[in-house]
Motif scaffolding. Structure first.
Motif, short mmCIF file in Angstrom:
data_model
loop_
_atom_site.label_atom_id
_atom_site.label_comp_id
_atom_site.label_asym_id
_atom_site.label_seq_id
_atom_site.Cartn_x
_atom_site.Cartn_y
_atom_site.Cartn_z
N PRO A 1 -7.98 -54.56 -27.37
CA PRO A 1 -6.60 -54.20 -27.70
C PRO A 1 -6.48 -52.76 -28.24
O PRO A 1 -7.39 -52.24 -28.88
N SER A 2 -5.35 -52.16 -27.95
CA SER A 2 -5.05 -50.83 -28.50
C SER A 2 -4.78 -50.96 -29.99
O SER A 2 -4.38 -52.02 -30.49
N ASN A 3 -4.98 -49.87 -30.73
CA ASN A 3 -4.70 -49.91 -32.16
C ASN A 3 -4.25 -48.55 -32.66
O ASN A 3 -4.62 -47.51 -32.11
N LEU A 4 -3.44 -48.58 -33.70
CA LEU A 4 -2.97 -47.37 -34.37
C LEU A 4 -3.45 -47.39 -35.81
O LEU A 4 -3.23 -48.38 -36.52
N GLN A 5 -4.12 -46.31 -36.22
CA GLN A 5 -4.65 -46.23 -37.57
C GLN A 5 -4.04 -45.01 -38.29
O GLN A 5 -3.93 -43.94 -37.71
N VAL A 6 -3.66 -45.23 -39.55
CA VAL A 6 -3.22 -44.13 -40.40
C VAL A 6 -4.47 -43.53 -41.03
O VAL A 6 -5.24 -44.23 -41.70
N THR A 7 -4.71 -42.25 -40.78
CA THR A 7 -5.96 -41.64 -41.23
C THR A 7 -5.79 -40.68 -42.40
O THR A 7 -6.74 -40.44 -43.15
N VAL A 8 -4.60 -40.11 -42.58
CA VAL A 8 -4.36 -39.17 -43.68
C VAL A 8 -2.93 -39.36 -44.18
O VAL A 8 -2.00 -39.47 -43.38
N ILE A 9 -2.76 -39.38 -45.50
CA ILE A 9 -1.44 -39.31 -46.13
C ILE A 9 -1.50 -38.22 -47.19
O ILE A 9 -2.42 -38.21 -48.02
N SER A 10 -0.57 -37.29 -47.16
CA SER A 10 -0.62 -36.18 -48.12
C SER A 10 0.78 -35.72 -48.47
O SER A 10 1.72 -35.86 -47.68
N VAL A 11 0.90 -35.16 -49.69
CA VAL A 11 2.14 -34.52 -50.14
C VAL A 11 1.78 -33.20 -50.80
O VAL A 11 0.69 -33.06 -51.38
N PRO A 12 2.66 -32.20 -50.73
CA PRO A 12 2.37 -30.89 -51.33
C PRO A 12 2.67 -30.88 -52.82
O PRO A 12 3.53 -30.12 -53.31
N ASN A 13 1.98 -31.71 -53.58
CA ASN A 13 2.37 -31.90 -54.97
C ASN A 13 1.19 -32.44 -55.77
O ASN A 13 0.50 -33.35 -55.32
N THR A 14 0.96 -31.88 -56.96
CA THR A 14 -0.06 -32.40 -57.86
C THR A 14 0.53 -32.82 -59.21
O THR A 14 -0.17 -33.42 -60.02
N ALA A 15 1.79 -32.52 -59.41
CA ALA A 15 2.43 -32.85 -60.68
C ALA A 15 3.00 -34.26 -60.62
O ALA A 15 3.63 -34.65 -59.63
N THR A 16 2.81 -35.02 -61.68
CA THR A 16 3.26 -36.42 -61.68
C THR A 16 4.76 -36.55 -61.96
O THR A 16 5.32 -37.63 -61.79
N ASN A 17 5.41 -35.47 -62.39
CA ASN A 17 6.83 -35.55 -62.70
C ASN A 17 7.70 -34.81 -61.69
O ASN A 17 8.84 -34.44 -61.98
N VAL A 18 7.16 -34.57 -60.52
CA VAL A 18 7.90 -33.86 -59.47
C VAL A 18 7.99 -34.74 -58.23
O VAL A 18 6.98 -35.25 -57.74
N ILE A 19 9.19 -34.90 -57.72
CA ILE A 19 9.40 -35.55 -56.43
C ILE A 19 9.14 -34.51 -55.34
O ILE A 19 9.73 -33.43 -55.37
N PRO A 20 8.24 -34.78 -54.42
CA PRO A 20 7.90 -33.76 -53.43
C PRO A 20 9.00 -33.54 -52.41
O PRO A 20 9.86 -34.41 -52.20
N GLY A 21 8.93 -32.38 -51.75
CA GLY A 21 9.93 -32.04 -50.74
C GLY A 21 9.65 -32.64 -49.38
O GLY A 21 10.56 -32.77 -48.56
N TYR A 22 8.41 -33.00 -49.14
CA TYR A 22 8.08 -33.65 -47.88
C TYR A 22 6.77 -34.41 -48.03
O TYR A 22 6.01 -34.19 -48.99
N ALA A 23 6.51 -35.29 -47.10
CA ALA A 23 5.28 -36.08 -47.10
C ALA A 23 4.78 -36.19 -45.67
O ALA A 23 5.57 -36.24 -44.72
N VAL A 24 3.45 -36.22 -45.52
CA VAL A 24 2.83 -36.14 -44.21
C VAL A 24 1.87 -37.32 -44.01
O VAL A 24 1.12 -37.68 -44.91
N ALA A 25 1.91 -37.87 -42.82
CA ALA A 25 0.91 -38.86 -42.41
C ALA A 25 0.33 -38.44 -41.07
O ALA A 25 1.05 -37.96 -40.19
N LYS A 26 -0.98 -38.60 -40.94
CA LYS A 26 -1.65 -38.35 -39.66
C LYS A 26 -2.14 -39.68 -39.11
O LYS A 26 -2.68 -40.51 -39.85
#
Length: 390
Positions: free
Chosen positions: A238-263
């Motif tokens: 069977p074919s399969n789709l895997q999420v390999t990377v999730i990232s956001v441009p943010n290291t501060a815990t009190n900031v909502i990021p402007g975008y988020a990325v998944a590969k």
């Protein structure tokens, strides 16, 4: 010590001692050229480049000009050694201990190249040349890297010269447990996707004046990753789709990021083609985004479409050679990742057969000396039967 080209063990050791980590040639292709030219092969060193990528040195060597034209494809480049201190022996020493040849590339795939070269030269010496047809080597230095300046461009070069290849064996290590387990007759397609969900950056204490993209991304990738693509086919799992990377441009815990990325990486069977699997991902993402009111971008990359080589002369000749030497009847499979067979399938039937793959890319990569000798015998029987049948 003089290298005996028909000795696969010595040749494999010599190749391992060339530190050809992608994209460095490190003398490996020169070694092969110096072995093949005295046997009558016409050799071409093909250096290809492209902006933003390293130059890659490749070798094309051919004996004969007629048909049928049988080619062996492989790569002398290897992955980095990893934890050097974890190796039992130096990774580029080519040492033999207790009947095992150690070294980076011993399995993937300098040992396989050495076995085919030795088998080919024994065959040529026996007949005083090729009885008919042509035999060639397509050896790249770019398989473990981006695969941009290697096999694909070599095939374009062959096409421009009107050179036709009738069949190709790729020396990828194909056997999971013992030599003779499997012949790979195809590969699933591989497609990469990048999903970017856009939001509005803000303080986490004031979510009402921000727009958090992370929960929207999470819901979108959950929709993609949990969908059943298909149930497999006669030739493929069977074919399969895997999420390999999730990232956001943010290291501060009190900031909502402007975008988020998944590969994402999708491995797909012959239920799909590259266009149809892309359409499925686009439509599934669009439906989820509409429900979430998410703004997003979706891009694709990848170089390997699904293929299968149907049983015929190439498959049967190799299968018979494996059985005659090992006594095993190899299964015809399509598992594993990608290889340069994904390019070669566009010009001729292609199969993969090599050593046992249980230590590829690992610390203390190794193969048994006995398997190298057996593989040489298999390749020798395969070459002989290919040129005397049909």
């Amino acid at each position: 010590m003089t290298l005996v080209p028909t000795d696969p063990i010595a040749l494999a050791q010599a190749l391992i001692r060339c530190e050809s980590v992608t994209p460095d040639e490190a003398g490996a292709l020169t070694l092969l050229q110096n072995v093949l030219e005295p046997a009558g092969f016409t050799c071409h060193r093909l250096i290809f480049s492209e902006p933003g990528t390293p130059d890659v040195d490749n070798l094309y060597a051919r004996l004969g000009s007629g048909r049928p034209h049988l080619s062996f494809a492989g790569h002398t480049d290897v992955v980095p050694v990893g934890n050097d201190a974890g190796w039992t022996v130096p990774p580029f020493a080519g040492e033999i201990r207790d009947g095992l040849l150690y070294g980076r590339g011993a399995v993937d795939m300098k040992g396989c190249i050495a076995a085919f070269v030795a088998a080919a030269l024994k065959y040529i010496h026996h007949y005083g040349g090729l009885p008919r047809g042509s035999l060639s080597f397509l050896i790249t230095g770019d398989e473990e890297g981006p695969s941009i300046n290697g096999t694909a461009k070599m095939l374009d070069w062959l096409k421009a010269r009107d050179e036709v290849v009738d069949a190709c064996l790729v020396g990828e290590p194909s056997n999971p447990h013992a030599l003779g387990d499997e012949i790979r007759i195809g590969r699933r397609g591989s497609l990469n996707a990048e999903l970017v969900v856009h939001g509005k950056q803000g303080h986490s204490a004031y979510p009402q004046i921000a727009d958090n993209p992370v929960p929207k991304l999470a819901r979108m990738i959950d929709r993609l990753a949990t969908a059943k693509l298909d149930g497999g086919t006669a030739n493929f799992q069977p074919s399969n789709l895997q999420v390999t990377v999730i990232s956001v441009p943010n290291t501060a815990t009190n900031v909502i990021p402007g975008y988020a990325v998944a590969k994402l990486n999708i491995r797909y069977n012959d239920t799909w083609s590259r266009p149809t699997i892309e359409t499925w991902v686009r439509n599934t993402a669009a439906r989820a985004a509409a429900e979430l009111d998410a703004k997003y971008d979706l891009t694709f990359s990848g170089t390997g479409d699904v293929f299968v080589t149907q049983p015929g002369r190439l498959v049967s000749t190799l299968k018979d050679a494996v059985k005659s030497v090992t006594g095993r009847v190899p299964a015809l499979t399509t598992g594993g990742g990608t290889s340069d067979a994904r390019f070669i399938k566009d010009i001729c039937p292609v199969v993969e057969f090599g050593l046992v793959n249980s230590t590829i890319h690992q610390v203390d990569e190794h193969t048994s000396v006995a398997d190298l000798k057996l593989l040489t015998d298999i390749y020798g029987r395969f070459i002989s039967n290919y040129f005397t049948s049909g």
